[in-house]
Design an enzyme around this catalytic site. Sequence first.
Site, PDB file in Angstrom:
ATOM      1  N   CYS A 169      40.180  42.426  37.941  1.00  0.00           N
ATOM      2  CA  CYS A 169      40.377  40.983  38.122  1.00  0.00           C
ATOM      3  C   CYS A 169      39.277  40.331  38.951  1.00  0.00           C
ATOM      4  O   CYS A 169      39.303  39.107  39.151  1.00  0.00           O
ATOM      5  CB  CYS A 169      41.733  40.731  38.751  1.00  0.00           C
ATOM      6  SG  CYS A 169      43.083  41.474  37.819  1.00  0.00           S
ATOM      7  N   HIS A 309      42.711  33.891  45.400  1.00  0.00           N
ATOM      8  CA  HIS A 309      43.078  34.779  44.288  1.00  0.00           C
ATOM      9  C   HIS A 309      44.535  34.529  43.924  1.00  0.00           C
ATOM     10  O   HIS A 309      44.869  34.426  42.747  1.00  0.00           O
ATOM     11  CB  HIS A 309      42.830  36.231  44.689  1.00  0.00           C
ATOM     12  CG  HIS A 309      43.006  37.207  43.581  1.00  0.00           C
ATOM     13  ND1 HIS A 309      42.297  37.130  42.408  1.00  0.00           N
ATOM     14  CD2 HIS A 309      43.821  38.287  43.451  1.00  0.00           C
ATOM     15  CE1 HIS A 309      42.642  38.116  41.597  1.00  0.00           C
ATOM     16  NE2 HIS A 309      43.573  38.825  42.207  1.00  0.00           N
ATOM     17  N   GLU A 320      46.070  38.411  51.200  1.00  0.00           N
ATOM     18  CA  GLU A 320      45.003  37.411  51.131  1.00  0.00           C
ATOM     19  C   GLU A 320      45.119  36.403  52.268  1.00  0.00           C
ATOM     20  O   GLU A 320      44.097  35.961  52.817  1.00  0.00           O
ATOM     21  CB  GLU A 320      45.026  36.693  49.786  1.00  0.00           C
ATOM     22  CG  GLU A 320      43.851  35.739  49.644  1.00  0.00           C
ATOM     23  CD  GLU A 320      43.679  35.158  48.262  1.00  0.00           C
ATOM     24  OE1 GLU A 320      42.613  34.562  47.997  1.00  0.00           O
ATOM     25  OE2 GLU A 320      44.610  35.292  47.433  1.00  0.00           O
ATOM     26  N   LYS A 341      46.132  29.697  39.771  1.00  0.00           N
ATOM     27  CA  LYS A 341      46.911  30.618  38.929  1.00  0.00           C
ATOM     28  C   LYS A 341      48.359  30.169  38.802  1.00  0.00           C
ATOM     29  O   LYS A 341      49.067  30.609  37.888  1.00  0.00           O
ATOM     30  CB  LYS A 341      46.868  32.039  39.493  1.00  0.00           C
ATOM     31  CG  LYS A 341      45.555  32.773  39.296  1.00  0.00           C
ATOM     32  CD  LYS A 341      45.680  34.238  39.710  1.00  0.00           C
ATOM     33  CE  LYS A 341      44.382  35.008  39.536  1.00  0.00           C
ATOM     34  NZ  LYS A 341      43.369  34.669  40.563  1.00  0.00           N
ATOM     35  N   HIS A 346      47.233  34.409  35.207  1.00  0.00           N
ATOM     36  CA  HIS A 346      46.148  35.280  35.673  1.00  0.00           C
ATOM     37  C   HIS A 346      45.319  35.726  34.475  1.00  0.00           C
ATOM     38  O   HIS A 346      45.770  36.510  33.651  1.00  0.00           O
ATOM     39  CB  HIS A 346      46.750  36.480  36.393  1.00  0.00           C
ATOM     40  CG  HIS A 346      45.758  37.313  37.128  1.00  0.00           C
ATOM     41  ND1 HIS A 346      44.393  37.143  37.032  1.00  0.00           N
ATOM     42  CD2 HIS A 346      45.932  38.350  38.008  1.00  0.00           C
ATOM     43  CE1 HIS A 346      43.774  38.021  37.798  1.00  0.00           C
ATOM     44  NE2 HIS A 346      44.694  38.751  38.402  1.00  0.00           N
ATOM     45  N   PHE A 405      42.311  45.371  40.813  1.00  0.00           N
ATOM     46  CA  PHE A 405      42.788  46.749  40.918  1.00  0.00           C
ATOM     47  C   PHE A 405      41.592  47.674  41.154  1.00  0.00           C
ATOM     48  O   PHE A 405      40.522  47.496  40.572  1.00  0.00           O
ATOM     49  CB  PHE A 405      43.493  47.154  39.631  1.00  0.00           C
ATOM     50  CG  PHE A 405      44.926  46.682  39.524  1.00  0.00           C
ATOM     51  CD1 PHE A 405      45.513  45.878  40.480  1.00  0.00           C
ATOM     52  CD2 PHE A 405      45.707  47.058  38.436  1.00  0.00           C
ATOM     53  CE1 PHE A 405      46.825  45.443  40.373  1.00  0.00           C
ATOM     54  CE2 PHE A 405      47.020  46.640  38.303  1.00  0.00           C
ATOM     55  CZ  PHE A 405      47.577  45.835  39.273  1.00  0.00           C
TER      56      PHE A 405
END
Length: 418
Positions: A169, A309, A320, A341, A346, A405
């Site tokens: 991502c 994010h 975050e 998002k 996403h 990830f």
Amino acid sequence: MTDSGQPPVRVAITGMGLVTPVGTGIDEVWRNLCAGRPGIGPITQFDASSYPTRIAAEVADFDPELYMERKTARHVARYCRLGLAAARMALEDSGLRPEAMEEDAVGVVVSSGAGGMEEIERAHQLLMERGINRISPFMVPMMITDIAAGLIAIELHCGGPNYAVVSACASGGHALGDAAEVIRRGDAVAMLAGGAESAITPLLMGAFCQLGAMSRRNDDPGASSRPFDQGRDGFVMGEGAVIMVLEEMEHARARGARVWAELLSCGSTSDMYHFTAPDPAGRGAARAMRAALRKAGLEPADVDYVNAHGTSTQLGDVAETLAIKEALGERAREIPVSSTKSMTGHLLGAAGALEAAACVLAIAEGTVPPTVNLDSPDPRCDLDYVPNRARPARVDVALSNSFGFGGHNACLALGRAA
């Protein structure tokens, strides 16, 4: 000044192309983001009736033949079709004409997290049901993750550096950061860069369901992505493509191009923690943000907006928040932070490019897009997340966070072009 005594090469953003769940084209996407309109609904691309998650953020009413020949559209994966469409839009927006330039003057870095996953799934089913002779000879180029970049170069006459970055991502952010470095080191005058993704497939959706990572708010899709809210229960899968034209600033100015913004730097780090979970303290993410500031010659006081994010996951949103606090100190509580998002879902490998575009438009338009569905803020997420309504604000410097990830972290610093 650089070590050579020359002023650093500046990188302008002169064009953008957007194909997203909240619309196609700059104006429609920005209008819907600022209005807080989510592009999330029931899955239509396959029968998801037996899945615990039956919602996604799909690109609606996309006709690839508006952007490419029918034969080309048949022989490439959906993520490539989305990517080529966005690339054509970006070139049109910029006015750049690669076909009129030296062959290696314009390059391409376009990334994807999953590539042609739907083609892999389709081919495997044919193999199992009907044998090897039913596998398409186009299967390999349909499935591999670099082919969006290759297709764009072929179709748009871009003979410079050409590749994909794959960092889950964080891929879209890394693609933009890498492309800027190609220009800075003199290997191209301009780059088409960003991300393309189409991962709403039976296997991938099933895998993420089994991971327990996605929202199951099937009865209310528009409220399903709710970053930083106490009621969040996972991310929403999205698809789309966002491509930017990055250009050496002097070249852009010389040809009279409009400059949307300047790509100042990219900070890149690794969590060194876990395959899927973020470092709970957000240390790797904070280091990426600090690196972006350091490389751009900025201080926390210079930052006017952060596009988070902000995936709407329990662990990620808290980590975050801690990262932003660590990187920006007291300034973290003074600036707007929002997660688009909440509306787009996403986009995996294209998320970083879409969110960088939101930062560029916040700078250009003087508006910060909201985080929608933020009705009951998580007490552990205690920054100014611009709940539910866009906000007028002068934005001279914005940060765009992308975390993937594997512990991959990218932070882009974008600024108003002086």
